[in-house]
Design an enzyme around this catalytic site. Structure first.
Site, PDB file in Angstrom:
ATOM      1  N   GLY A 103      -9.270 -52.485 -11.173  1.00 25.94           N
ATOM      2  CA  GLY A 103     -10.349 -52.401 -10.180  1.00 25.94           C
ATOM      3  C   GLY A 103     -11.703 -52.286 -10.838  1.00 25.94           C
ATOM      4  CG  ASN A 104     -15.006 -53.515  -9.127  1.00 28.61           C
ATOM      5  OD1 ASN A 104     -15.639 -52.887  -8.301  1.00 28.61           O
ATOM      6  ND2 ASN A 104     -14.383 -54.658  -8.836  1.00 28.61           N
ATOM      7  NE  ARG A 105     -18.658 -47.639 -13.507  1.00 27.84           N
ATOM      8  CZ  ARG A 105     -19.958 -47.572 -13.235  1.00 27.84           C
ATOM      9  NH1 ARG A 105     -20.408 -46.804 -12.263  1.00 27.84           N
ATOM     10  NH2 ARG A 105     -20.824 -48.280 -13.929  1.00 27.84           N
ATOM     11  CB  SER A 106     -17.985 -52.118  -6.280  1.00 25.91           C
ATOM     12  OG  SER A 106     -18.630 -52.304  -5.046  1.00 25.91           O
TER      13      SER A 106
ATOM     14  CB  ALA B 270     -17.625 -55.626  -7.485  1.00 28.42           C
TER      15      ALA B 270
END
Ligand code: FMN
Length: 385
Positions: free
Chosen positions: A193-196, A259
């Site tokens: 995943g990502n931090r969005s 994102a």
């Protein structure tokens, strides 16, 4: 010009309501100040009456005055609670029950009072009822504490009030917004995943709805509540988001703020992969390109707005090329090398890149940046006509 009921309640920020009154009067509005007894401990009602150029308390039925907008600035925790629960024990709270039309509230209080679950619940109740909030901002309070609780600046309050009074500029338009960060399954419990957080996309969806658009939000694991009055479709992965975006009927404006993973595990385990002493090598494959797919299908007169997250000036150069490469009309460049903006932050600072130039939007709360992006999108839409 509009007739505005201006509620002023008992906080230190009541002195800033004088400036709010002055700016509204300067813009040609008729201001009817409703000053609570709590506020009179800080600034006298006569001050507002003088600034609004009207006699104070002349009308027995002042609470029944019809107006285009009810603005409460500053709004104390006490009055916020009364508004949420429908209490009517002073002219302002009585007027709030009698008022029909938009309501804008600018809360101002100690950060601990703002964070209290009772205040949070009251804020949710007001939002669910369609009441707009401006601020509070983060900063140092009069009592010397730091946190979220300062009243928004008078100029911002007046600008939001005037937006609410303006005819809805996106009425009849269908707007697609994507928000959040996709999670690509590795096995049944793990993901890439990502931090969005989805804050930027949610702010855009909220602002587009406020401007009268019919908004669809494709939400990938957003960490903030989806806006009221917006159709929200959960799209946790790049694939589900692509499918949902392509399944949507023709939209006038598509804003891709999510994102989305560029790569996903080529194979995801159906169950949880047990821990072993062996290394685990994952093979990643590219995901579908939502921006390119929408760019290829874009009809004449429609608008495609892309977000580009990169590092520094070279990143900006790459984003300039996206206009042609993806058939986009506007690219919103986010410098993700900075920890104070963009991913998982309350504020953002962006560069708007379009075919006819570039505009830098200075660091501001995401709601303010969202309004600037939509202003630009509306300008480009008008130019297409
Ligand atoms: C010096 C002082 C400053 C205050 N500032 C605030 C404030 O900024 N926000 C708030 O919610 N209450 C504040 N209060 C408390 C309110 O004045 C109090 O809750 C009052 O009942 C509010 O009445 P009203 O909402 O009818 O105006 C303050 C009280 C004092 C004594």
């Amino acid at each position: 010009m509009a007739r505005i009921l201006l509620g002023v309640t008992g906080g230190i920020a009541a002195y800033k309501a004088c400036e709010v009154t002055r700016l509204l009067v300067k813009d040609g509005h008729e201001v009817i100040p409703l000053v609570t007894p709590g506020a009179e401990r800080f600034v006298r009602a006569e001050t507002f009456a003088a600034l609004a150029r009207r006699p104070a308390g002349e009308d027995l039925y002042q609470h029944l005055t019809r107006a285009d907008l009810l603005l409460v600035a500053p709004c104390t925790a006490n009055t916020l609670a009364k508004l949420a629960h429908g209490l009517a024990d002073n002219t302002l709270t009585e007027a709030a029950l009698a008022h029909r039309g938009p309501v804008l509230v600018a809360p101002a209080m100690n950060p601990r009072m703002w964070a209290h679950p009772a205040t949070r619940a009251n804020v949710d109740t007001l939002r669910t009822r369609g009441i707009e909030l401006v601020g509070p901002d983060e900063g140092e309070t009069a009592e010397g504490e730091w946190g979220v609780g300062r009243m928004a600046e008078p100029a911002e309050i007046v600008s939001r009030a005037e937006q609410l009074l303006a005819p809805p500029s996106l009425a009849g338009k269908r707007v697609l917004v994507t928000a959040g960060g996709t999670r690509e399954p590795v096995d049944s419990v793990r993901f890439l995943g990502n931090r969005s957080s989805g804050r930027m996309g949610v702010a855009l969806a909220e602002e587009a709805r406020r401007r009268g658009a019919d908004v669809v939000l494709l939400a990938a694991n957003i960490a903030v509540p989806a806006p009221i009055g917006v159709e929200t479709i959960p799209t946790p992965t790049a694939e589900t988001m692509l499918e949902a975006a392509l399944a949507l009927e023709d939209v006038d404006v598509a804003i891709l703020a999510a994102a989305v993973a560029d790569y996903r595990p080529a194979e995801a385990f159906a169950t949880k992969r047990p821990k072993t002493s062996e290394a685990w090598t994952l093979e990643l494959e590219p995901t579908g390109d939502i921006a390119r797919a929408l760019g290829e299908r874009k009809r004449v007169g429609r608008l495609l707005v892309l977000f580009g997250a990169e590092h520094g000036e070279e990143g900006l150069e790459r984003k300039r090329r996206m206009l042609d490469e993806k058939n986009a009309d506007l690219v919103v460049y986010n410098d993700v090398s900075r920890p104070d903006i963009a991913f998982d932050a309350a504020e953002n600072e962006v560069v708007l890149v379009s075919g006819d130039g570039e505009r830098r939007i200075p660091k501001a709360p995401k709601a303010v940046v969202a309004a600037a992006i939509l202003d630009e999108a509306e300008r480009l839409l008008a130019a297409r006509r």
